[in-house]
Design an enzyme around this catalytic site. Structure first.
Site, PDB file in Angstrom:
ATOM      1  N   GLU A  49       0.828  -1.203   0.000  1.00 50.28           N
ATOM      2  CA  GLU A  49       0.000   0.000   0.000  1.00 50.28           C
ATOM      3  C   GLU A  49       0.866   1.257   0.000  1.00 50.28           C
ATOM      4  O   GLU A  49       1.828   1.367   0.766  1.00 50.28           O
ATOM      5  CB  GLU A  49      -0.889  -0.021   1.251  1.00 50.28           C
TER       6      GLU A  49
ATOM      7  N   LYS B 159      -9.349   2.421  -1.961  1.00 46.13           N
ATOM      8  CA  LYS B 159      -9.606   1.963  -0.599  1.00 46.13           C
ATOM      9  C   LYS B 159     -11.000   2.416  -0.172  1.00 46.13           C
ATOM     10  O   LYS B 159     -11.370   3.583  -0.324  1.00 46.13           O
ATOM     11  CB  LYS B 159      -8.535   2.538   0.334  1.00 46.13           C
TER      12      LYS B 159
ATOM     13  N   CYS C  44      -5.587  -3.002   2.714  1.00 50.67           N
ATOM     14  CA  CYS C  44      -5.334  -2.878   4.152  1.00 50.67           C
ATOM     15  C   CYS C  44      -6.620  -2.947   4.983  1.00 50.67           C
ATOM     16  O   CYS C  44      -7.168  -4.024   5.190  1.00 50.67           O
ATOM     17  CB  CYS C  44      -4.559  -1.597   4.441  1.00 50.67           C
TER      18      CYS C  44
END
Length: 552
Positions: free
Chosen positions: A45, A113, A149
């Site tokens: 990331e 995200k 994540c």
């Protein structure tokens, strides 16, 4: 012949803001993957920018530069495996934490995200927009889903990916260390593979950024939660993971499974790596610190020697008339055991000069903590002068117990650019010194063996600012103090909660008051390595002016 897919996981250490350098590292990892026959090379990331970039990503020129570097990477990596890399994406008034898939010379997919962390050290809702839940993308024979994540800590993203055809989950992360974090990550990822029935590759950053250390420990799980591969913690690694299509779907072949060290070793490694990267990424090659003969400065000296080598650690003893001969001997013994150069600069002369200068204004008053603090501030002045003259970063040496209750002098022993033990309570300082004396690892640049003499560990702690001074003259014994601090700070207990646990109300109230009164000092203190989820700085944000009082 069964279909196969080789995924190269690049567990690497970027430098925040060093776009060209990070892109070059990504390109080198891609080339290694290409030579190894990879179908895809994945980086973590926000690897291109480093992590966390905080408000830097709000600067349009920075984000545009990062996006241009991604486009250049896509062109450079056209002939070979697909490349996955994290970087920001901005368009039409929106800004996303994104993961780019580059194939055949172009960006073929962008994943945004969805779940933005907004607790602890994370404040992503402040800078990024929440993206839609993206579907899977295709690389060779495989459809891959990428929860970024935090997205993998919730059920919805992984389940949506599975329902829309994902066959493997690739989770790029920038997940920083705190004690016990690895087990927490693993439990969440096991839940995702159990829910979806898909194999999962968890890829994490390594390296230090300000107070945080990203500890790596990347791993691959097969359906059911079976661990197929586990990378080492804290070390860079390039891992080739082979997946094979079976009648039950894709499965990862078993690979190396690194054994992770215990919490004591991991905490010590974090303090070493945090300091090492803070110096390297800031452009410093050498440090200095005041070596008092006490345990805190001895531990900081050991950490610094392990981080950058003893020859690069200047220790300075700054004695006054209250410095005992034993402290002089102990400081010399620590420097000798570590192999660090030791200088001595007595402060008697400067102290006498300051005393004479202030005498007309102090006439008619009794000596008190003011005079004690002059000693500490003179030491800070001298150490900062050495830092300025020789380009050595000054390390400060206050442990978490002292930082919590303000048992440190602002502009004195708090002076410095970094504090390796800022998140280590005093009782853990003692045990960490014993651990270091008994253990040596390849990643330590300091010597093996007993580097902190037992006498330094065993003697009663003292600031030695007046005759016969001991820390426990003004503080509870450290085992009691640390237990109360852990309750008030790490567990957010009320005073009544700790009294119910058996602590004396007057002592708890005193400690709570000291914490509150010291907020302004912490606001001005040097950054330090984060070891717990309640480290002082981003994890715990309190107002400096605060009139609320615990009614319990």
């Amino acid at each position: 012949m069964a279909e196969s897919f080789r995924l190269t996981l690049a567990q690497l250490n970027p430098t925040t803001g060093a776009l060209a350098e990070n892109a070059a590292r990504a390109r080198a990892a891609w080339e290694q993957g290409r030579r190894a026959g990879a179908d895809m090379v994945a980086l973590p990331e926000m690897f291109l920018t480093g992590y966390q970039v905080q408000d830097l990503v709000l600067k349009p020129a920075f984000t545009a530069d990062a996006m241009a570097h991604v486009d250049a990477l896509a062109r450079d990596c056209a002939q070979g495996p697909a490349l996955g890399i994290g970087a920001p994406f901005a368009a039409h008034g929106h800004l996303y934490n994104a993961y780019y898939i580059c194939q055949n010379g172009a960006v073929t997919a962008r994943i945004f995200k969805h779940h933005l962390p907004n607790d602890g050290v994370f404040d992503e809702k402040r800078v990024y927009d929440s993206g839609p839940i993206n579907g899977p993308y295709t690389v060779g024979p495989v459809r891959i889903g990428t929860p970024i994540c935090e997205d993998a800590w919730f059920e919805d993203v992984a389940e949506a990916l599975a329902e829309t055809g994902a066959e493997i989950l690739l989770v790029p992360n920038g997940s920083p260390y705190h004690r016990g974090k690895a087990d927490l990550r693993l439990s969440h990822m096991v839940a995702r593979v159990v829910e979806t029935g898909l194999p999962l590759a968890y890829l994490n950053l390594v390296g230090g950024q300000d107070d945080q250390v990203f500890d790596g420990g990347s791993f691959v799980l097969n359906p059911g939660g079976e661990l197929a591969m586990q990378a080492p913690v804290f070390d860079e690694a390039l891992i080739h993971v082979d997946f094979t299509r079976t009648a039950r779907g894709w499965r990862a072949e078993n690979g190396a499974r690194a054994v992770h060290p215990d919490d004591w070793e991991q905490d010590y490694r974090v303090m070493v790596e945090a300091l090492r990267d803070y110096l390297r990424k800031s452009g410093f090659a050498r440090v200095l610190l005041g070596l008092s003969g006490g345990i805190d400065s001895a531990l900081v000296a050991a950490i610094a020697a392990d981080a950058i080598g003893p020859a690069n650690v200047r220790c300075v003893m700054l004695p006054s008339e209250y410095t005992s001969p034993a402290s002089l001997e102990d400081a010399a013994a620590v420097a000798r055991a570590l192999g660090c150069p030791l200088d001595e600069v007595p402060i008697d002369g400067p102290r006498a000069a300051v005393t004479r200068a202030l005498a007309p204004l102090f006439a008619g008053t009794e000596p008190d903590i003011t005079e004690e603090n002059i000693q500490s501030r003179l030491r800070g002045l001298i150490l900062m002068a050495l830092s300025n003259k020789f380009g050595e970063m000054l390390l400060t040496t206050g442990n978490k117990s002292e930082v919590a209750v303000g048992y440190a002098t602002i502009y004195g022993d708090m002076a410095g650019g970094y504090n390796p033990i800022k998140d280590l309570y005093k009782t853990r300082v003692f045990e960490t010194c014993r651990w270091r004396n008994a253990n040596h690892r390849d990643w330590m640049q300091g010597p093996a063996g007993e580097v902190i003499p037992p006498r330094v560990i065993d003697k009663p702690p003292s600031a030695e600012l007046r005759e016969g001074q001991k820390d426990e003259d003004s503080l509870p014994p450290y085992p009691v103090l640390d237990a109360i601090l852990e309750g008030l700070i790490d567990r957010d207990c009320a005073i009544a909660d700790l009294v119910a646990e058996g602590f004396d109300r007057d002592i708890v109230q005193k400690v709570e008051r000291l914490i509150r009164l010291s907020e302004y000092k912490r606001f001005q203190s040097a950054p330090g390595a984060r070891l717990t989820p309640r480290a002082f700085w981003l994890d715990r944000r309190y107002p400096i002016v605060n009139r609320w009082r615990d009614p319990s």
